[in-house]
Scaffold this motif. Sequence first.
Motif, PDB file in Angstrom:
ATOM      1  N   LEU A  34       0.713  -1.147  -0.002  1.00  0.00           N
ATOM      2  CA  LEU A  34      -0.005   0.020  -0.195  1.00  0.00           C
ATOM      3  C   LEU A  34       0.753   1.297  -0.057  1.00  0.00           C
ATOM      4  O   LEU A  34       0.614   2.198  -0.751  1.00  0.00           O
ATOM      5  CB  LEU A  34      -1.044  -0.210   1.369  1.00  0.00           C
ATOM      6  N   PRO A  35       1.827   1.267   0.884  1.00  0.00           N
ATOM      7  CA  PRO A  35       2.823   2.502   0.806  1.00  0.00           C
ATOM      8  C   PRO A  35       3.149   2.547  -0.541  1.00  0.00           C
ATOM      9  O   PRO A  35       3.329   3.874  -1.097  1.00  0.00           O
ATOM     10  CB  PRO A  35       3.898   2.307   1.698  1.00  0.00           C
ATOM     11  N   GLU A  36       3.775   1.585  -1.167  1.00  0.00           N
ATOM     12  CA  GLU A  36       4.362   1.858  -2.708  1.00  0.00           C
ATOM     13  C   GLU A  36       3.226   2.306  -3.664  1.00  0.00           C
ATOM     14  O   GLU A  36       3.404   2.923  -4.557  1.00  0.00           O
ATOM     15  CB  GLU A  36       4.928   0.512  -3.023  1.00  0.00           C
ATOM     16  N   PHE A  37       2.002   1.878  -3.381  1.00  0.00           N
ATOM     17  CA  PHE A  37       0.895   1.905  -4.544  1.00  0.00           C
ATOM     18  C   PHE A  37       0.527   3.598  -4.265  1.00  0.00           C
ATOM     19  O   PHE A  37       0.422   4.084  -5.247  1.00  0.00           O
ATOM     20  CB  PHE A  37      -0.120   1.126  -4.097  1.00  0.00           C
ATOM     21  N   LEU A  38       0.668   3.931  -3.083  1.00  0.00           N
ATOM     22  CA  LEU A  38       0.345   5.530  -2.826  1.00  0.00           C
ATOM     23  C   LEU A  38       1.379   6.337  -3.211  1.00  0.00           C
ATOM     24  O   LEU A  38       0.828   7.501  -3.861  1.00  0.00           O
ATOM     25  CB  LEU A  38      -0.437   5.481  -1.373  1.00  0.00           C
ATOM     26  N   ARG A  39       2.347   5.862  -3.100  1.00  0.00           N
ATOM     27  CA  ARG A  39       3.576   6.760  -3.534  1.00  0.00           C
ATOM     28  C   ARG A  39       3.694   6.819  -5.110  1.00  0.00           C
ATOM     29  O   ARG A  39       3.818   8.074  -5.582  1.00  0.00           O
ATOM     30  CB  ARG A  39       4.953   6.206  -3.101  1.00  0.00           C
ATOM     31  N   LEU A  40       3.603   5.723  -5.776  1.00  0.00           N
ATOM     32  CA  LEU A  40       3.211   6.047  -7.154  1.00  0.00           C
ATOM     33  C   LEU A  40       2.260   6.718  -7.711  1.00  0.00           C
ATOM     34  O   LEU A  40       2.069   7.383  -8.834  1.00  0.00           O
ATOM     35  CB  LEU A  40       3.485   4.661  -7.949  1.00  0.00           C
ATOM     36  N   ARG A  41       1.096   6.701  -7.212  1.00  0.00           N
ATOM     37  CA  ARG A  41      -0.191   7.312  -7.297  1.00  0.00           C
ATOM     38  C   ARG A  41      -0.011   8.821  -7.414  1.00  0.00           C
ATOM     39  O   ARG A  41      -0.346   9.591  -7.916  1.00  0.00           O
ATOM     40  CB  ARG A  41      -1.500   6.785  -6.882  1.00  0.00           C
ATOM     41  N   ALA A  42       0.451   9.055  -5.858  1.00  0.00           N
ATOM     42  CA  ALA A  42       0.702  10.599  -5.540  1.00  0.00           C
ATOM     43  C   ALA A  42       1.957  11.226  -5.867  1.00  0.00           C
ATOM     44  O   ALA A  42       1.935  12.472  -5.691  1.00  0.00           O
ATOM     45  CB  ALA A  42       0.311  10.707  -4.396  1.00  0.00           C
ATOM     46  N   GLY A  43       2.823  10.605  -6.181  1.00  0.00           N
ATOM     47  CA  GLY A  43       4.042  11.176  -6.528  1.00  0.00           C
ATOM     48  C   GLY A  43       5.028  11.424  -5.564  1.00  0.00           C
ATOM     49  O   GLY A  43       6.418  11.844  -5.606  1.00  0.00           O
ATOM     50  N   GLU A  44       4.679  11.020  -4.218  1.00  0.00           N
ATOM     51  CA  GLU A  44       5.488  11.317  -2.759  1.00  0.00           C
ATOM     52  C   GLU A  44       4.982  10.090  -2.086  1.00  0.00           C
ATOM     53  O   GLU A  44       3.762   9.801  -1.953  1.00  0.00           O
ATOM     54  CB  GLU A  44       5.211  12.642  -2.459  1.00  0.00           C
ATOM     55  N   PRO A  45       5.878   9.610  -1.409  1.00  0.00           N
ATOM     56  CA  PRO A  45       5.669   8.762  -0.211  1.00  0.00           C
ATOM     57  C   PRO A  45       4.743   9.121   0.951  1.00  0.00           C
ATOM     58  O   PRO A  45       5.028  10.131   1.393  1.00  0.00           O
ATOM     59  CB  PRO A  45       7.033   8.270   0.316  1.00  0.00           C
ATOM     60  N   PRO A  46       3.667   8.338   1.413  1.00  0.00           N
ATOM     61  CA  PRO A  46       2.991   8.730   2.559  1.00  0.00           C
ATOM     62  C   PRO A  46       3.819   8.454   3.784  1.00  0.00           C
ATOM     63  O   PRO A  46       4.796   7.643   3.780  1.00  0.00           O
ATOM     64  CB  PRO A  46       1.749   7.717   2.533  1.00  0.00           C
ATOM     65  N   GLU A  47       3.445   8.914   5.056  1.00  0.00           N
ATOM     66  CA  GLU A  47       4.181   8.582   6.169  1.00  0.00           C
ATOM     67  C   GLU A  47       3.837   7.123   6.705  1.00  0.00           C
ATOM     68  O   GLU A  47       2.519   6.676   6.640  1.00  0.00           O
ATOM     69  CB  GLU A  47       3.502   9.521   7.124  1.00  0.00           C
ATOM     70  N   SER A  48       4.615   6.381   7.001  1.00  0.00           N
ATOM     71  CA  SER A  48       4.688   5.240   7.394  1.00  0.00           C
ATOM     72  C   SER A  48       4.856   5.197   8.957  1.00  0.00           C
ATOM     73  O   SER A  48       5.504   5.488   9.662  1.00  0.00           O
ATOM     74  CB  SER A  48       5.633   4.290   6.768  1.00  0.00           C
ATOM     75  N   LEU A  49       3.643   4.519   9.571  1.00  0.00           N
ATOM     76  CA  LEU A  49       3.490   4.439  11.006  1.00  0.00           C
ATOM     77  C   LEU A  49       3.580   2.684  11.482  1.00  0.00           C
ATOM     78  O   LEU A  49       2.613   1.998  10.929  1.00  0.00           O
ATOM     79  CB  LEU A  49       2.214   4.759  11.351  1.00  0.00           C
ATOM     80  N   GLU A  50       4.792   2.256  11.802  1.00  0.00           N
ATOM     81  CA  GLU A  50       4.987   0.935  12.230  1.00  0.00           C
ATOM     82  C   GLU A  50       4.708   0.666  13.520  1.00  0.00           C
ATOM     83  O   GLU A  50       4.997   1.392  14.548  1.00  0.00           O
ATOM     84  CB  GLU A  50       6.557   0.546  11.968  1.00  0.00           C
ATOM     85  N   LEU A  51       3.638  -0.318  13.800  1.00  0.00           N
ATOM     86  CA  LEU A  51       2.961  -0.683  14.967  1.00  0.00           C
ATOM     87  C   LEU A  51       3.354  -2.143  15.710  1.00  0.00           C
ATOM     88  O   LEU A  51       3.268  -2.435  16.868  1.00  0.00           O
ATOM     89  CB  LEU A  51       1.459  -0.397  14.948  1.00  0.00           C
ATOM     90  N   GLY A  52       3.883  -2.886  14.671  1.00  0.00           N
ATOM     91  CA  GLY A  52       4.098  -4.332  15.109  1.00  0.00           C
ATOM     92  C   GLY A  52       3.308  -5.258  15.290  1.00  0.00           C
ATOM     93  O   GLY A  52       3.535  -6.540  15.622  1.00  0.00           O
TER      94      GLY A  52
END
Length: 328
Positions: free
Chosen positions: A236-254
């Motif tokens: 999903l982060p990669e999909f949104l990065r390619l669609r918007a042209g910039e990476p979203p913020e990633s929140l790692e929760l474990g």
Amino acid sequence: MDIDVKTLRTFCEVIRTGSFTGAAHRLGYSQSSVTAQMRALERQAGAPLFHRLPNGVRLTPAGSTVRGYAVQVLGLVGEMEQALRGPEAHPQRLRLGLAPALAYGEQLARISRFGRRLLPGVQLALRVMCTAEIHTALRNGDLDGAFLLTARAPRRSRTPATAGGPDPTSVAGLARARTAVLAERACGTAAQPGRPTEVLVQELEFIPSTSASTRPATPCRQVAVADPDCPSQRWLPEFLRLRAGEPPESLELGSMDGVHATVQGGLGCAMLPSGLARSPYGAGLAPLPGVPRMQWTVSLLAARSREIRDTHREGLATALRLALEHAA
């Protein structure tokens, strides 16, 4: 926090039965005792754990978070009780890792329950570990096997086409490559005798989800992930990065329960396994607009050792398959 095991067992029984009355009946307590235990647990958690409904109760986001940890704590307590019974009572013990994407809700309890039925006399020691940690542990001989999502190409679920969006299979290439590298480091080449065997279990659907209160036109700026090396969580982060042209913020929760609670609270979006994105756990969630659903292959990686045999592999794969079916 000072939470006793009795309270956690009562909490899990309330979840299983869907009501304080049902839990009291199953445990042999009075309803007032169950109510008092749950109120005390909520005070210690600092937030309500249940929505009180006319016909029972439903978990709040905080309750979903507590549920995931409660299952793990009770599993460890059960192992300790077994160990204290003496060497003569020790069954064969298999150490199994589970990727967070497969260890949501009551999955650990389900896998353990089905595993005991299918493999009598075998004790399953379940550990939730990130994908990279699983491969390292398999390579070092610290695990007998592991359940995880493999680096096989995902299939797009049957949903309407994403107009103007990137090809979801191409977007997954980075996730597949990363997981393949981890697998190669853990297992070596196919010619090596120590390479773990792979048993395909089934495909698992993941649904791009956001809070139902979020406006459909609002872009997702923050993606909650449970395991940065899992194909389903990298996609999903990669999909949104390619669609918007910039990476979203990633929140790692474990944990997927933490991811689920974050999305329910309107703090981001995520790829959730179908068991968490649909009723009853999917209350307050909605599909992320313009993003397709995807399916990844769930596999069992089993070490080649005398501890784990073909019957173990078959039983473990069936146990996970049954657990996933019950969660769907």
